[in-house]
Structure formats: structure tokens, C-alpha cells
Write an enzyme that holds these catalytic residues in place. Sequence first.
Site, PDB file in Angstrom:
ATOM      1  N   GLU A  96       3.920   3.621  12.729  1.00 52.86           N
ATOM      2  CA  GLU A  96       5.366   3.622  12.565  1.00 52.86           C
ATOM      3  C   GLU A  96       5.884   5.046  12.377  1.00 52.86           C
ATOM      4  O   GLU A  96       5.240   5.880  11.728  1.00 52.86           O
ATOM      5  CB  GLU A  96       5.771   2.755  11.371  1.00 52.86           C
ATOM      6  CG  GLU A  96       5.490   1.279  11.609  1.00 52.86           C
ATOM      7  CD  GLU A  96       5.907   0.392  10.441  1.00 52.86           C
ATOM      8  OE1 GLU A  96       6.055  -0.826  10.689  1.00 52.86           O
ATOM      9  OE2 GLU A  96       6.083   0.893   9.316  1.00 52.86           O
ATOM     10  N   CYS A 109      10.241  11.003  10.039  1.00 55.83           N
ATOM     11  CA  CYS A 109       8.988  10.862   9.292  1.00 55.83           C
ATOM     12  C   CYS A 109       7.898  10.457  10.282  1.00 55.83           C
ATOM     13  O   CYS A 109       7.982   9.401  10.922  1.00 55.83           O
ATOM     14  CB  CYS A 109       9.163   9.808   8.207  1.00 55.83           C
ATOM     15  SG  CYS A 109       7.750   9.641   7.098  1.00 55.83           S
ATOM     16  N   CYS A 116      -4.693   4.771   6.563  1.00 54.97           N
ATOM     17  CA  CYS A 116      -5.014   5.892   5.663  1.00 54.97           C
ATOM     18  C   CYS A 116      -6.238   5.527   4.838  1.00 54.97           C
ATOM     19  O   CYS A 116      -6.367   4.401   4.373  1.00 54.97           O
ATOM     20  CB  CYS A 116      -3.831   6.197   4.739  1.00 54.97           C
ATOM     21  SG  CYS A 116      -4.093   7.675   3.713  1.00 54.97           S
ATOM     22  N   CYS A 120      -4.243   5.366  -2.125  1.00 53.72           N
ATOM     23  CA  CYS A 120      -3.277   5.548  -3.204  1.00 53.72           C
ATOM     24  C   CYS A 120      -2.707   4.176  -3.588  1.00 53.72           C
ATOM     25  O   CYS A 120      -2.287   3.411  -2.716  1.00 53.72           O
ATOM     26  CB  CYS A 120      -2.162   6.499  -2.771  1.00 53.72           C
ATOM     27  SG  CYS A 120      -2.749   8.177  -2.407  1.00 53.72           S
ATOM     28  N   CYS A 123       0.960   2.657  -2.465  1.00 55.32           N
ATOM     29  CA  CYS A 123       1.390   2.869  -1.083  1.00 55.32           C
ATOM     30  C   CYS A 123       0.974   1.695  -0.203  1.00 55.32           C
ATOM     31  O   CYS A 123      -0.206   1.319  -0.175  1.00 55.32           O
ATOM     32  CB  CYS A 123       0.788   4.168  -0.544  1.00 55.32           C
ATOM     33  SG  CYS A 123       1.271   4.546   1.158  1.00 55.32           S
ATOM     34  N   CYS A 351      10.042   5.091   1.901  1.00 59.97           N
ATOM     35  CA  CYS A 351       8.840   5.826   1.529  1.00 59.97           C
ATOM     36  C   CYS A 351       7.821   4.885   0.886  1.00 59.97           C
ATOM     37  O   CYS A 351       8.131   4.148  -0.034  1.00 59.97           O
ATOM     38  CB  CYS A 351       9.213   6.934   0.549  1.00 59.97           C
ATOM     39  SG  CYS A 351       7.845   8.008   0.119  1.00 59.97           S
TER      40      CYS A 351
END
Length: 381
Positions: A96, A109, A116, A120, A123, A351
Site C-alpha cells: 500500500e 507515504c 515487515c 513492532c 503496528c 499511520c
Amino acid sequence: MDDAAKVNLLDLDRDGLERFFADELGEKRFRAHQVMKWIYHRHVCDFAEMSDLGKDLRAKLEARAVVMPPPVILDKPSADGTHKWLLGMDQANAIEAVFIPDKGRGTLCVSSQVGCGLNCQFCSTATQGFNRNLSTAEIIGQVWVAAKHLGNVPHKQRKLTNVVMMGMGEPLLNFDNVVRAMSIMRDDYGFGLANKRVTLSTAGLVPMIDRLSEVSDVSLAVSLHAPNDDLRTELVPLNKKYPIDELLDACVRYAMRKPKTSITFEYTMMQGVNDLPEHARALAKLMRRIDAKVQRANTAKVNLIPFNPFAGTRFERSEETRIRDFQKLLLDAGVLTMVRRTRGDDIDAACGQLKGQVMDKTRRQAEFKRKTHIDSITRIN
């Protein structure tokens, strides 16, 4: 030659394209500049339309090269003007990219990986696991798709002015491809963005921050999210390898090599987790320490980000009053502090909400679903 065997010119920065024309095609290097203008200024992919190139050169390009941006799978606008694209990376994966318009600026962005691997805890991307790094073409292709779309939108405020490597993935774990893509973003024959308008956001890979400072002049943002090692290790597991003191020292070195730069520290606000007054006071000490070492005021800036929820998460967004109180404590301590306005959450484009489609090689999707199932049973009981 099959298209898959041809060179995708989006994979090459100016130097690479000049070498391709000189070494592979036997042409003058300035032809690379002409082609870059067609690709990045006019959004043309068909060599036949590149009218200032000779017929023979166009035939060479048709035989040896392609200009192939990623296909758009989903094109989704938000009520607040934010725009999200789901872009196909291959038959199994998609990522995305998100455009956020604001007064006087438009920020894109951009993702650097499919998924990933850093895990984290707050997220959404982390719950998807990890598949692979993106190529330079797949990274710059996101900018190309957005710029072409925005070029067709008759609103001046929807101009692309900034790019942040802040989408899916950890950019510094895909160093060479990301640096090459950022070079195209800043090249006058590419998208022509100023150095300060291209930002790389990292969770804190210390050796790669040092390496970045040697080869690029982009802005640096650091995903901090906690002012002490115990809490940060819980939220950002990478902290166990590169604790806060080592990370901040790397930031100091980066700032010392870039005399006019500042570093933004991103801090996601989670209710009762990292938003207490003692957290603000500890964070202020860290920021002042950086300014003192660099001997420059406001080298360290803080960007407070209200947590954006996603399915299965255990975290909640901090209350607005608590976020503003946290900001005031930092401002009173002399730390330049902003609160990021949440944008695009109605289309899961805010975010921390980016997910895409990831063929997970890490089994993290399965583990997250298992934990979510256990948590739901616990709450019911």
C-alpha cells in the site's frame, strides 16, 4: 525478448541509466536524460511515444527494455482527501502507498518491503509478517503511480511535494534499493524533490543510519515510541539489539554530518502505556541531550502520533487531553513538538494501519491470529 527478461528502466537511477545507454545500447549518455523526462515528467511508458528519440533508438529500447510501474489493484479515496493505492508486486503480494494532502503540501507515504520483519507491537503491518524486499522499480513505481494520478486531478493542493519512506517495511533493511529510489525522487530529471522533502523513517538500525549519512542527504525520522529501554524493547523489539543510548548517538552523528538538518522522533501515543507525565519528562531529557551534543537548538523534534487501532490489537489511542498535556510538558521543556493529525483512518490508511497482501514467510500472521483468538476467549470468560 520476453518482457520479464528486459530491463525495467524504473530500476535505474540517472547513473545506472546513463551506463545502460552507453554500455548496452551504444548511445550517448544524454539519451538517458531524455528518457527520464518522458518517464517521470510526462508519465509515458511507451517508447513509441517518446518523439524526440530516433526510430532506431526506440527500436533498441523496445527490444531490450520496458517501463513497467506496478499495477493498481485498488484505488481508494478517503473522505478527508487522503488517497490509498493497493499495488501488485507479483502474483502473490501487494503493498500500500498513501497520499495525504494538506495546506501547501502533499505527502506520499511509500513502502519499502512486502510486510515487515521487525514485529513492532503497535503496528498493523507487523501482523502480516514478511515476504521480501521491494526492488527499486517497485519503490519508485509507487511515486510514479501517485504522481500520474495527481497530475490528472485539477486541484493545486493535490500536488506531490514530499515523500516519506514510512509505509510498509523497514527501509534500512532494503538499503541499496531504497537509496537508489530516493536518488530518483530527488533528481531533476526524476521527481525533482528537495533533499529535505524526502524523509526516511527507521526503527533504529544503528549501523545503517551511519551508512545512510555517508551516501544521502535525506531527512531522518526515528520511530522511538518510548523514553526508556524496558518499555521500548517491549514495543520495538529491535531495541534489544540497538538500545536507546546507541540509537541516539547514531542520530547525533547523523546530525553532525548534516549541519542544517533536524531529526524527527516519532512517538505513537497509547493509552496508559507510554503517555504518562513521567514519560514526557524522560523524553524531554533525551531530546535535550541530542541538542546539547550537536550544539544546535531544535535538532531533535518530536512528532506525537495518536495510535490508530486495527483488528486484534491490545492497544488503545490516548485521550486527546492526555496527548495535549504530554505535548505541553515537552514544549515547556524547550522541545519542539507537533501532534500529527490522524488522516485516512476511514480507509485504513492512517499511520500504523497499512497491511497490503503478504505471503508471510515468517509465520507471524498465524501467530497473531492465534494470540488474538486466545485474547478473545479470555475476555469472554
